[in-house]
Enzyme design. Structure first.
Site, short mmCIF file in Angstrom:
data_model
loop_
_atom_site.label_atom_id
_atom_site.label_comp_id
_atom_site.label_asym_id
_atom_site.label_seq_id
_atom_site.Cartn_x
_atom_site.Cartn_y
_atom_site.Cartn_z
N LYS A 126 -9.47 27.68 -26.35
CA LYS A 126 -8.08 27.28 -27.47
C LYS A 126 -7.26 27.26 -25.69
CE LYS A 126 -5.56 28.98 -29.75
NZ LYS A 126 -6.14 29.09 -31.86
N ASP A 166 -1.87 24.46 -33.68
CA ASP A 166 -1.27 25.77 -33.94
C ASP A 166 -0.13 25.95 -33.88
OD1 ASP A 166 -3.15 28.47 -33.18
OD2 ASP A 166 -1.51 28.53 -32.10
N ASN A 241 2.77 26.71 -42.15
CA ASN A 241 1.59 25.66 -42.31
C ASN A 241 1.20 27.07 -43.36
OD1 ASN A 241 0.37 23.69 -42.78
ND2 ASN A 241 -1.10 24.49 -41.46
N SER A 382 -11.91 22.07 -40.21
CA SER A 382 -12.07 21.44 -38.52
C SER A 382 -13.10 20.84 -38.44
CB SER A 382 -11.03 21.83 -37.41
OG SER A 382 -9.82 22.17 -37.19
#
Ligand code: 2IT
Length: 450
Positions: A126, A166, A241, A382
Site C-alpha cells: 500500500k 484508493d 466509487n 486490477s
C-alpha cells in the site's frame, strides 16, 4: 490465545506503539489464527508471525510540487511493500491528509491477506501521500502525481510492484501517474500501474469492480440462508466509487439502496437510489463537493438527517459500511445490534473498530462479513488488468465480469470451508483470515527463511 501469537502480538505492540491503526489490524487478524498456529508448530520455529507482521520494505519520500500560483508544497509519500511471497506487490495509493505510516501499514497488512484470498498471484502493498486532492486544479493534481511518481518509479514495475488507486486516487490520478512512469522508464509497461483508463491499457470493469464484487459476495451470503437479493433494502455509508458500484449492481439484481451517508449526515430515499438520474446526480454532487450529500435530499424531495450516520435504522435488511476506517465504533455497533438487522457486510478497509466487530460477531441473530473478503473484487480486477496487459490484449466486460463472479464465489466458499474445517462453524471473519494467512504462510515456508 495461543502463547506464540500472544508473544508476537505483545512484541509488535511495543515496537509499533505509535501506530494505532496498524496495531488494530494486526490484533484483528491474529485473533483468528489460533487454530492454524496450533496445527503448525513449525511456524514458531520459522519465526513466521514475527516475519509476517514486518513489511519487507518501506519507502518514505519527499514530494515537492508547484501550485497554480507558483508556490511550492512539500508532501510525504509512502510505499509499504508488505509481502511478495505470492507474487508482485499489489495494492492502492491513498491520497488524503489523514495518511501517515500507521494508516499505510494497516492497509498494507490487510492487503496482503486480501490479495492472498483472491487466489491470484499477487503480494500485498500500500502507498500514498498526505496530499489533499480536494479543491486542487487538474494541473495541480498532475504536477503532484508527476512529482510522486518521479520517486516511486524506481521501486515499482510489472514484476515488482503494481500500485493502483484508493481514496483520493481515481482514474485521473492513475492516468497522470502511469504517464509519468512511462516517460521515466521509456517503455509502455502497462502492468506497472492498474486502474488505468481503457484507452490506456485499463480493464473495462475496474471502476465498478469493488462494488460489483461486494454485491456478488453478498449474494452468496444470502444464498446460504436461502434468501435472494431481489427486494432487499440496503443502507450504505460512502458514495464514492465503491458505493456507486454497489448501487448499480444492487439495482440490476432487484435490490435497492434506501439509505446512504456522507460526511454531513445521511439520506433516506425509500424508493431507493434506483434511477440513472439519481445515480448521475450523486456523481455530479460528489465531483462538485465531496463533503455534502444534502443536495440529493433537496433535489429528490427525501429526508436528510444532518450530522448522523444511518447505522441503527430498522427498515433495511443489510448494512454495508463503504466509507473509510473506523466508521462503526462500539456506540454505533450497539445501535446496529438493537436494530435487529441481520446482515453486516463490511466493504471499506477496516470500517469497524475491534470492540465493535467483536460485539457484532457475538450476536446470534447476525451475519458479519469482513472487508478483506467483501472488497477483494477491486484488486482482483486490477490483477486481471495486469494479466491482460501481459497478454497485450483487451478482455470484454463480460469476460472480466464472469471471472470476477467466480473469484468472489471462491473467496466466500473457501472462507466458509476453512472455518468449518477448524470447527469454528459459519464464521466468515475467521474464515477469511485463515484462508489468507494460510496461503501467505505456505508460500513463505516454501521460499526459505528471510
Ligand atoms: O484496497 C484495495 O484493495 C485497493 N485500494 C485496490 C488495490 C488494487 O491494486 O486494485
Amino acid at each position: 490465545m495461543n502463547a506464540y501469537i500472544e508473544r508476537v502480538l505483545e512484541a509488535t505492540k511495543k515496537k509499533n506503539a505509535s501506530e494505532p491503526e496498524f496495531l488494530q489490524t494486526v490484533e484483528e487478524v491474529f485473533s483468528s489464527l489460533e487454530p492454524v498456529i496450533n496445527a503448525h508448530p513449525e511456524y514458531e520455529k520459522a519465526s513466521l508471525l514475527e516475519r509476517i507482521v514486518e513489511p519487507e520494505r518501506t519507502v518514505e519520500f519527499r514530494v515537492t510540487w508547484m501550485d497554480d500560483n507558483g508556490q511550492y508544497h512539500v508532501n510525504r509519500g509512502y510505499r509499504v511493500q508488505y509481502n511478495a511471497a505470492l507474487g508482485p506487490y499489489k495494492g492502492g495509493l491513498r491520497f488524503d491528509p489523514s495518511v501517515n505510516l500507521s494508516i499505510i501499514k494497516f492497509l498494507g497488512f490487510e492487503q496482503t491477506f486480501k490479495d492472498a484470498l483472491t487466489g491470484l498471484p499477487i503480494g500485498g502493498a500500500k502507498g500514498g501521500s498526505d496530499f489533499d486532492p480536494r479543491g486542487r486544479s487538474d494541473a495541480e493534481v498532475m504536477r503532484f502525481c508527476q512529482a510522486f511518481m518521479t520517486e516511486l518509479y524506481r521501486h515499482i514495475g510489472q514484476d515488482i510492484d503494481c500500485p493502483a488507486g484508493d481514496l483520493g486516487c481515481g482514474g485521473r490520478e492513475i492516468g497522470y501517474l502511469y504517464g509519468q512512469y512511462r516517460r521515466l522508464v521509456g517503455a509502455a509497461e502497462f502492468g506497472a500501474v492498474s486502474g488505468k483508463a481503457v484507452c490506456t491499457g485499463g480493464s473495462i470493469l475496474r471502476p465498478e469492480a469493488t462494488g460489483y464484487g461486494a454485491v456478488y459476495y453478498l449474494r452468496e451470503v444470502l444464498r446460504h440462508d436461502g434468501e435472494e437479493l431481489a427486494g432487499k433494502r440496503i443502507a450504505i455509508s460512502g458514495y464514492g466509487n465503491v458505493g456507486w458500484g454497489i448501487i448499480k449492481k444492487a439495482n440490476e439484481l432487484g435490490a435497492k439502496v434506501t439509505y446512504f451517508a456522507g460526511p454531513d449526515g445521511y439520506i433516506h430515499d425509500p424508493d431507493g437510489v434506483s434511477t440513472e438520474e439519481k445515480l448521475n446526480f450523486i456523481l455530479e454532487m460528489r465531483a462538485k463537493d465531496p463533503m455534502h450529500c444534502e443536495p440529493y435530499a433537496k433535489k429528490f424531495g427525501c429526508e436528510f438527517v444532518p450530522g448522523q450516520k444511518c447505522w441503527g435504522v430498522k427498515d433495511v435488511d443489510i448494512y454495508m459500511p463503504a466509507a473509510t476506517q473506523n466508521d462503526v465504533n462500539l456506540e454505533w455497533a450497539k445501535k446496529i445490534v438493537d436494530s435487529g438487522v441481520k446482515y453486516y457486510i463490511e466493504v471499506a478497509n477496516m470500517p469497524t473498530t475491534n470492540d465493535a466487530l467483536e460485539l457484532l460477531r457475538s450476536q446470534k441473530h447476525m451475519v458479519v462479513a469482513p472487508s478483506k473478503a467483501v472488497n477483494a473484487g477491486g484488486v482482483s480486477v486490477s490483477e486481471l488488468e495486469m494479466a491482460q496487459n501481459a497478454e497485450r490484449l483487451y478482455w470484454t466486460a463480460e469476460e472480466v465480469d464472469q471471472k470476477l463472479t467466480g473469484i468472489m464465489k471462491n473467496i466466500y466458499d473457501s472462507s466458509v470451508e476453512v472455518a468449518e474445517r477448524y470447527g469454528l462453524g459459519y464464521d466468515l471473519v475467521a474464515g477469511a483470515n485463515l484462508v489468507g494467512f494460510q496461503r501467505v504462510a505456505d508460500a513463505m515456508m516454501a521460499q526459505g527463511i528471510f
